[in-house]
Design a protein around this motif. Sequence first.
Motif, short mmCIF file in Angstrom:
data_model
loop_
_atom_site.label_atom_id
_atom_site.label_comp_id
_atom_site.label_asym_id
_atom_site.label_seq_id
_atom_site.Cartn_x
_atom_site.Cartn_y
_atom_site.Cartn_z
N ARG A 1 -6.57 -0.04 6.82
CA ARG A 1 -6.65 1.20 6.04
C ARG A 1 -5.59 2.19 6.49
O ARG A 1 -5.21 3.09 5.73
N ASP A 2 -5.12 2.05 7.73
CA ASP A 2 -4.13 2.99 8.25
C ASP A 2 -2.69 2.56 7.92
O ASP A 2 -1.75 3.30 8.26
N LEU A 3 -2.52 1.43 7.30
CA LEU A 3 -1.18 0.95 7.01
C LEU A 3 -0.60 1.73 5.83
O LEU A 3 -1.24 1.84 4.78
N PRO A 4 0.60 2.30 5.99
CA PRO A 4 1.22 3.01 4.85
C PRO A 4 1.36 2.08 3.64
O PRO A 4 1.64 0.88 3.78
N GLU A 5 1.16 2.65 2.49
CA GLU A 5 1.20 1.84 1.27
C GLU A 5 2.53 1.13 1.10
O GLU A 5 2.59 0.00 0.62
N ALA A 6 3.63 1.77 1.53
CA ALA A 6 4.95 1.16 1.36
C ALA A 6 5.12 -0.08 2.22
O ALA A 6 5.96 -0.94 1.93
N LEU A 7 4.33 -0.21 3.30
CA LEU A 7 4.45 -1.37 4.18
C LEU A 7 3.54 -2.52 3.80
O LEU A 7 3.61 -3.60 4.40
N ALA A 8 2.65 -2.33 2.83
CA ALA A 8 1.72 -3.39 2.43
C ALA A 8 2.47 -4.65 1.95
O ALA A 8 2.13 -5.76 2.36
N PRO A 9 3.50 -4.52 1.09
CA PRO A 9 4.24 -5.73 0.69
C PRO A 9 4.96 -6.40 1.85
O PRO A 9 5.10 -7.62 1.88
N VAL A 10 5.39 -5.59 2.81
CA VAL A 10 6.07 -6.15 3.98
C VAL A 10 5.10 -7.01 4.79
O VAL A 10 5.44 -8.12 5.23
N ALA A 11 3.88 -6.51 4.98
CA ALA A 11 2.87 -7.28 5.71
C ALA A 11 2.52 -8.57 4.97
O ALA A 11 2.37 -9.63 5.59
N ALA A 12 2.39 -8.49 3.66
CA ALA A 12 2.06 -9.67 2.87
C ALA A 12 3.16 -10.71 2.94
O ALA A 12 2.90 -11.92 2.93
N ALA A 13 4.41 -10.26 3.01
CA ALA A 13 5.53 -11.19 3.03
C ALA A 13 5.61 -11.97 4.34
O ALA A 13 6.28 -13.01 4.40
N GLN A 14 4.94 -11.49 5.39
CA GLN A 14 5.00 -12.18 6.67
C GLN A 14 4.37 -13.57 6.58
O GLN A 14 4.79 -14.51 7.27
N THR A 15 3.34 -13.71 5.74
CA THR A 15 2.71 -15.02 5.58
C THR A 15 3.70 -16.03 5.02
O THR A 15 3.83 -17.16 5.51
N GLN A 16 4.41 -15.62 3.97
CA GLN A 16 5.40 -16.51 3.38
C GLN A 16 6.49 -16.84 4.39
O GLN A 16 6.95 -18.00 4.48
N ARG A 17 6.91 -15.84 5.17
CA ARG A 17 7.95 -16.08 6.17
C ARG A 17 7.48 -17.08 7.22
O ARG A 17 8.23 -17.96 7.64
N ARG A 18 6.23 -16.95 7.66
CA ARG A 18 5.71 -17.86 8.67
C ARG A 18 5.60 -19.29 8.13
O ARG A 18 5.84 -20.25 8.86
N VAL A 19 5.22 -19.43 6.87
CA VAL A 19 5.13 -20.77 6.27
C VAL A 19 6.50 -21.42 6.21
O VAL A 19 6.67 -22.60 6.54
N ILE A 20 7.50 -20.65 5.81
CA ILE A 20 8.86 -21.18 5.75
C ILE A 20 9.36 -21.54 7.14
O ILE A 20 10.01 -22.57 7.34
#
Length: 520
Positions: free
Chosen positions: A395-414
Amino acid sequence: MSEQHTPLPDDFRTWLAERGEDAYALAWLTEGSELTTWTEAEAPRVGETGIAHAGADLTRIELQEITHSRQEALRRWLHLDDGVRQLAIITADPGSLREHTPGELAAQLMHDPSNDEARLTDLLASWLYRRNAAAPQGLELGWIAAAAAWTCHMRALASYPPPSVLTQALERAGEQDQATADLVESTGLRTVDLLDRLERVHRPRTELIEDWHAVESLSADVPALKEMANWLLDQISLRDAPAQQLWAVLQPDITDYLRDRRSDSALGIAVPALDAPRAAHLAQAREAVRAYTAAAYAGREQEARQLQDAFPIPARPLATSGPAAAWRRNSATAQDAVEDLTAQRAATTAEDSTDFFADPELLHAKTSYLAAREGQLHLLHDALGRLAFPAPASRDLPEALAPVAAAQTQRRVIEAFGTLERAAQALDGQIHYQLQQPVPARRRATTGAETDLLTRTRAVLEHTAAAGVSLDEKHIRGRVQAAMARPAVPDAPDPAALIAHAEAHAQTLATGSTTPGMNW
């Protein structure tokens, strides 16, 4: 008499045994995936394809014909052998297969009083001449390849062509001179010496490299030596730390298949075949490691370095990440993979581990592999854990960083699998393997939950890939065109305003500062 162009039956062993005691199958062997030969210490038997060994992949067989006598089987082999593909001679008992070399059949016929020795000599001489004619032209290249082929296939009869056979072969080639005969004999003796050396255990890497160079130079013209050349390359790579680190990174996780093979094959129970996607990934990994090893020991250091740099070695994790721990708690296969890695490390450092202590290079390469493999397994399990058990957004994560956090999953899979496509292939393959029937006894209690977990993870991966940024050719071209359509520089300001600003700045500098000590 022979039965030609016979389709391969489902139960080949039983079917061949039913053809009769004198039935010999002549079969071409296609390239196999070599799932279990990677670390075998025993050298392959030159002249045999290995198709009769326990656990061999019989789908590699392309049945040519069935013959019904020893003489006919040998005659047809000598006629069909083309020096390019491997042709096996196979017989069967009700529960097993047996492979025969043409030299073995020829030796039996030579001791048979009813055999026509002159006819057999003519057949052998014709085959030897054709092997010379089909090899690279020239006195040395052609006859060296023919002599090596003789030793590989006919060693049970004689280490090199007998004078009666060699004389007729030379007559056919129009090269009746003692120098050529001496060359054929010396080549045969050198090849025999090489094959004898390969049977010794605990050989240093320097000897393996020397033998690989010798075998590799002949394998292009003597297919029977190709498997030996690959085996030598594998043995060299097992003693090379960078090669083993590369193998640790590229090797797919086939723990489920290997455990099934160890448990059920020992009891004589059929083991499910490894799924095609992971078998393909395994073959690609082996090909890459062999390419690196060949480059490293053939003087192509830059090429070897490029292969190393293309696949960075993951660091051994200091602690298990949350997603990796969650995946290991819920996946029986992941738990088995970690246990197997621990068991390998214990076996490497055990007091009775004579193989490793007798060969320090083998020990160093193995420990390098285990460290890299531990890091790679952590990457795999962390990526799969992030897909299967995603952490809720803070809940404390800035809204602008939400896509960045989500992209980490894809990066880890790659990072773990190389591409999202390869990750999907690995999951699809493992799901297919788990669903094969009958399910081995050791995992009947876990297969249902494992399949559900893999299926759910595969669905999340598909959604992640669809939601990710597309980087295909069409998307990239569109982005480039959009960038090119934008103005190169912003609109220029009014020239009059620039002149007025410059005059005011000059006037300020001319008047100087009125504050003491601040004159510029």
